[in-house]
Design an enzyme around this catalytic site. Structure first.
Site, PDB file in Angstrom:
ATOM      1  N   CYS A 177     -46.121  25.942   9.306  1.00  0.00           N
ATOM      2  CA  CYS A 177     -47.245  25.412   8.994  1.00  0.00           C
ATOM      3  C   CYS A 177     -47.282  24.032   8.174  1.00  0.00           C
ATOM      4  O   CYS A 177     -46.279  23.762   7.434  1.00  0.00           O
ATOM      5  CB  CYS A 177     -48.045  26.368   8.014  1.00  0.00           C
ATOM      6  N   GLY A 178     -48.112  23.325   8.063  1.00  0.00           N
ATOM      7  CA  GLY A 178     -48.285  21.826   7.229  1.00  0.00           C
ATOM      8  C   GLY A 178     -48.280  22.338   5.574  1.00  0.00           C
ATOM      9  O   GLY A 178     -47.665  21.592   4.927  1.00  0.00           O
TER      10      GLY A 178
END
Length: 195
Positions: free
Chosen positions: A71-72
């Protein structure tokens, strides 16, 4: 007859004396304390397949969050580990719940998740087995965290990975913060340091 009359007076007097004895009352329970639910009633399988008992965390502040390895927001692991190392001796525990509920951003198996977190971010705080944090298969911990009917305080929505939930030292839910709120945000640090 005289003795019967005296006996009746004695019985009557003792009954009246009992009526004047103060009655024990139950402690007052307010609506808010009656509805308070605590995290200590739960267990969960950790990332190694062992039972993790939240009752073992009594008296500690707990940050619980849903995590994902691709995920970012995954780089928040760095700040989470620093916070854990800084405050773990001051009764703070961080507990991560790997989940694939948002964009398929978590590895398939627990071993791969544990290895990734350790090698890339040095994660040493407890991680649980991969599970759902929302939807029909939502795990019981996240039901507690997100539903007022279960936690007795408020509803919270998990909108993305790295949503953070703060649990007080009495096991009650304090609040939650969205993914974009960094783990070392002053609001979170203030809550940790507030004895």
């Amino acid at each position: 007859m005289k003795y019967l009359f005296l006996a009746l007076i004695g019985v009557f007097a003792s009954c009246n004396a009992q009526d004047k004895t103060p009655k024990k009352t139950k402690p007052q329970t307010t609506q808010s304390t009656k509805n308070m639910k605590i995290i200590y009633n739960y267990t969960f399988e950790d990332i190694n397949g062992d039972t993790y008992n939240f009752a073992d965390l009594k008296g500690k502040k707990i940050i619980i969050l849903n995590t994902a390895s691709k995920c970012g927001y995954t780089k928040q692991y760095d700040a989470l580990e620093k916070i854990y190392q800084t405050y773990k001796d001051d009764n703070l525990v961080i507990v991560g719940f790997p989940s694939d509920n948002f964009g398929g951003q978590e590895f398939e198996d627990n071993e791969e998740i544990a290895s990734f977190c350790k090698l890339n971010y040095g994660v040493s705080f407890p991680l649980m087995s991969k599970s759902d944090v929302k939807g029909n298969e939502q795990n019981d911990i996240f039901k507690f965290l997100t539903k007022k009917a279960v936690n007795g305080k408020s509803d919270h929505e998990v909108k993305w990975n790295f949503t953070k939930f703060l649990i007080n030292t009495d096991g009650t839910l304090e609040t939650s913060y969205p993914s974009a709120t960094l783990p070392d945000d002053p609001k979170i640090i203030s809550w940790i340091e507030n004895k």
